[in-house]
Enzyme design. Structure first.
Site, PDB file in Angstrom:
ATOM      1  N   SER A   1       0.398   2.919   8.479  1.00 12.24           N
ATOM      2  CA  SER A   1       1.706   3.515   8.764  1.00 12.24           C
ATOM      3  C   SER A   1       1.569   4.968   9.173  1.00 12.24           C
ATOM      4  CB  SER A   1       2.598   3.433   7.523  1.00 12.24           C
ATOM      5  OG  SER A   1       2.827   2.099   7.145  1.00 12.24           O
ATOM      6  N   ARG A   2       2.587   5.440   9.858  1.00 12.07           N
ATOM      7  CA  ARG A   2       2.743   6.879  10.033  1.00 12.07           C
ATOM      8  C   ARG A   2       3.420   7.430   8.782  1.00 12.07           C
ATOM      9  NH1 ARG A   2       1.343   8.315  15.062  1.00 12.07           N
ATOM     10  NH2 ARG A   2       1.468   6.777  16.743  1.00 12.07           N
ATOM     11  N   ALA A   3       3.517   8.752   8.703  1.00  5.25           N
ATOM     12  CA  ALA A   3       4.088   9.382   7.516  1.00  5.25           C
ATOM     13  C   ALA A   3       5.517   8.915   7.288  1.00  5.25           C
ATOM     14  CB  ALA A   3       4.059  10.897   7.675  1.00  5.25           C
ATOM     15  N   ILE A   4       5.840   8.644   6.036  1.00  4.93           N
ATOM     16  CA  ILE A   4       7.224   8.351   5.653  1.00  4.93           C
ATOM     17  C   ILE A   4       7.812   9.602   5.003  1.00  4.93           C
ATOM     18  CG2 ILE A   4       8.749   6.879   4.287  1.00  4.93           C
ATOM     19  CD1 ILE A   4       6.614   4.708   4.439  1.00  4.93           C
ATOM     20  N   THR A   5       7.285   9.962   3.833  1.00  2.00           N
ATOM     21  CA  THR A   5       7.745  11.186   3.165  1.00  2.00           C
ATOM     22  C   THR A   5       6.614  12.206   3.020  1.00  2.00           C
ATOM     23  OG1 THR A   5       7.296  10.193   0.991  1.00  2.00           O
ATOM     24  CG2 THR A   5       9.513   9.929   1.890  1.00  2.00           C
ATOM     25  N   SER A   6       5.453  11.934   3.614  1.00  3.37           N
ATOM     26  CA  SER A   6       4.282  12.799   3.459  1.00  3.37           C
ATOM     27  C   SER A   6       4.013  13.597   4.726  1.00  3.37           C
ATOM     28  CB  SER A   6       3.053  11.938   3.132  1.00  3.37           C
ATOM     29  OG  SER A   6       2.699  11.155   4.263  1.00  3.37           O
TER      30      SER A   6
ATOM     31  N   THR B   1      -1.961   7.533   7.473  1.00  2.00           N
ATOM     32  CA  THR B   1      -3.293   7.218   8.003  1.00  2.00           C
ATOM     33  C   THR B   1      -3.283   7.153   9.524  1.00  2.00           C
ATOM     34  OG1 THR B   1      -3.971   6.030   6.006  1.00  2.00           O
ATOM     35  CG2 THR B   1      -5.115   5.478   8.042  1.00  2.00           C
TER      36      THR B   1
ATOM     37  N   ASP C   1      11.824   5.958  -0.954  1.00  2.00           N
ATOM     38  CA  ASP C   1      10.829   4.904  -0.799  1.00  2.00           C
ATOM     39  C   ASP C   1      11.136   3.832  -1.842  1.00  2.00           C
ATOM     40  OD1 ASP C   1       8.706   3.625   0.289  1.00  2.00           O
ATOM     41  OD2 ASP C   1       7.218   5.143  -0.199  1.00  2.00           O
TER      42      ASP C   1
ATOM     43  N   LYS D   1       3.692   9.697  -6.415  1.00  2.00           N
ATOM     44  CA  LYS D   1       4.766   8.706  -6.315  1.00  2.00           C
ATOM     45  C   LYS D   1       4.833   7.873  -7.592  1.00  2.00           C
ATOM     46  CE  LYS D   1       5.334   6.619  -2.428  1.00  2.00           C
ATOM     47  NZ  LYS D   1       5.098   5.738  -1.250  1.00  2.00           N
TER      48      LYS D   1
END
Length: 512
Positions: A215-220, A224, A277, A309
């Protein structure tokens, strides 16, 4: 005698009124939006209002979008304005004539309302909802309602399995000739911790298959896929991903471009905007993508820490038990591992900075972050143990593959297969925060560190973020560097530094 006065024609359909297209050059982050003049005759006759969902037809293609109005000279009354995403989707050209209509009613929103009021959803309801999400029928407001409805409710194995199945059925699936297909997933919440590219390199160098979608960043400040993208292309389609895996045994690609779980990619965008999330959607997201990628065995990394998290071992045990139970419904083997989430892993936080760490470990550089290296070896060893080797031998095998250069060679081969390797960039602007007094490093606030890195521009600005100069328990003298903020613009650097100054305990120092 000819009849006078108006006549009602009932035997012929009324043709929809066409509107001329204008490209507005607006980036909406993928959100489907159209614009009309407030005096547009089509809008008036159809009864369109602001935020109405409309169906746009152009040359045999169609798309659902949310309508907004302009009152200045941006558009003429007989024009419709398209942002870049919708323009590309419809393959439109300036001056083309298109039609804008009311869409069919979104029946599955009644199912979402059932969830909002706290009820469990059965398979058929979830299948309807997810199918509509995957085909773009939900507005961002409706998606936010769905996301938050799950975020506030407790985990249920049956419902989570139903959501996982619905998300799996809405996308494509991969299958491989190998009986054993390995994968790894981290639930996130810990800055940096960029072990995945290292693990894929080690495991595939050992001769196993590991098709990694990330995934791309969600909340970070970086996912990766964001970190990998500064070293090699990640926007591969399904056919290209298959070719890379068949050639090299593994890959590290962005899951959003291969449609393995397209509804999940849409939901991730909403979760990113809401900065939430949901655990139910976390489980369904992880498992739907692992199943769609053809995995048979998955190692699940759960970093545990007060500002990660997952906050406690009890919470990690509950979440991992739920993941294992739902995975069992699909005959997928999931092995949870609880890891240290009290501080970032590695030195860099942000796409390019994390990529620098990955390469330093692969190249066995003297200044490579030891904690990232050791965690990658440990997790790789556990995955190799899952492959059926002698118990406990995997770690030694992983260490050997990294130390003798096989992991580096395999990583470079994967990058070349994905489209070519690039060295990560460095940010033009930097500012170092120093220790105000001699002290011991007592704690890291992972969430606040992530916030500073995001304010500096990460992940959108690839070279932005934070580089850390200390670890837990280290002693620092007054004036020694603690961390450096990297940015690509002066405004972003100033925002990040102002926030850091307002949060001086982001790295808490204790008296010696």
């Amino acid at each position: 005698m000819r009849a006078s006065g108006p006549q009602m024609l009932t035997d012929q359909p009324v043709a929809p009124h066409g509107l001329r297209v204008r490209r507005l050059g607006i980036e909406t982050g993928g959100e489907a939006i159209v614009f009309m003049h407030a005096d547009c005759p089509v809008a008036r006759s159809e009864g369109f209002a602001t935020r109405t969902r409309v169906e746009v037809h152009a040359g045999g293609r169609r798309a659902l979008a949310t309508l907004f109005f302009t009152t200045n000279g941006l558009l003429d009354p007989d024009e419709v304005g398209l942002p870049n995403a919708l323009w590309r989707q419809l393959h439109a050209g300036d001056g083309d004539v298109i039609e804008v209509r009311h869409p069919q009613p979104l029946a599955s929103m009644s199912d979402v309302r059932v969830k909002i009021y706290g009820h469990r959803l059965e398979q058929d309801r979830l299948t309807r909802i997810v199918a509509d999400i995957a085909t773009g029928r939900y507005s961002d407001v409706e998606l936010a309602g769905f996301v938050t409805a799950f975020a506030g409710q407790t985990l249920d194995v049956t419902e989570t399995a139903a959501l996982t199945r619905a998300m799996l059925e809405a996308g494509d699936r991969l299958d491989w000739p190998d009986e054993l297909v390995l994968d790894k997933h981290c639930v996130g919440g810990l800055p940096a911790n960029r072990t995945t590219p290292l693990i894929v390199a080690i495991v595939t160098a050992a001769g196993f298959t590991m098709p990694k979608t990330s995934s791309r960043a969600i909340t970070s400040p970086a996912g990766t896929a964001d970190a990998m993208e500064v070293m090699a292309p990640v926007n591969l389609d399904l056919a290209a991903m298959r070719r890379v895996v068949e050639r090299e045994g593994g890959c590290v690609v962005w899951g959003g471009n291969v449609r393995l779980s397209p509804a999940d990619d849409i939901l991730i965008g909403v979760e990113r905007a809401l900065d939430v999330d949901s655990e139910v959607q976390l489980v369904a997201s992880i498992l739907s993508k692992k199943l769609a990628a053809g995995a048979t065995h998955v190692l699940l990394d759960l970093p545990v820490g007060a500002t990660a998290k997952v906050r406690s071992p009890a919470e990690a045990a509950r979440l991992s038990a739920h993941l294992v139970a739902v995975a069992a419904e699909f005959h997928l083997s999931v092995t949870p591992v609880l890891t240290d989430g009290t501080q970032p892993v590695g030195s860099g936080i942000g796409p390019a900075l994390e990529a620098h760490d990955v390469l330093a470990v692969l190249r066995r550089a003297p200044d490579a972050p030891a904690d990232l290296r050791e965690r990658a070896i440990d997790l790789s060893g556990r995955i190799l143990d899952l492959a059926g080797g002698p118990p406990g031998r995997g770690r030694a095998q992983a260490s050997s593959i990294l130390n003798d250069g096989r992991a580096l060679d395999k990583f470079m081969a994967i990058c070349e297969a994905q489209g070519g390797f690039s060295e990560p960039s460095t940010a033009p602007l930097r500012y170092t925060i120093s220790a105000p007094r001699s002290a011991r490093v007592a704690a890291f606030d992972n969430r606040t560190l992530a916030r500073i890195a995001k304010l500096a521009g990460a992940p959108r600005s690839k070279s932005a973020g934070i580089s850390l100069h200390v670890k837990l328990g280290a002693t620092v003298a007054r004036g020694e560097p603690i961390f450096t903020v990297h940015a690509e613009s002066r405004g972003e650097l100033d925002y990040a530094l102002a926030f850091a100054a307002a949060n001086p305990d982001v790295i808490r120092l204790a008296s010696l």
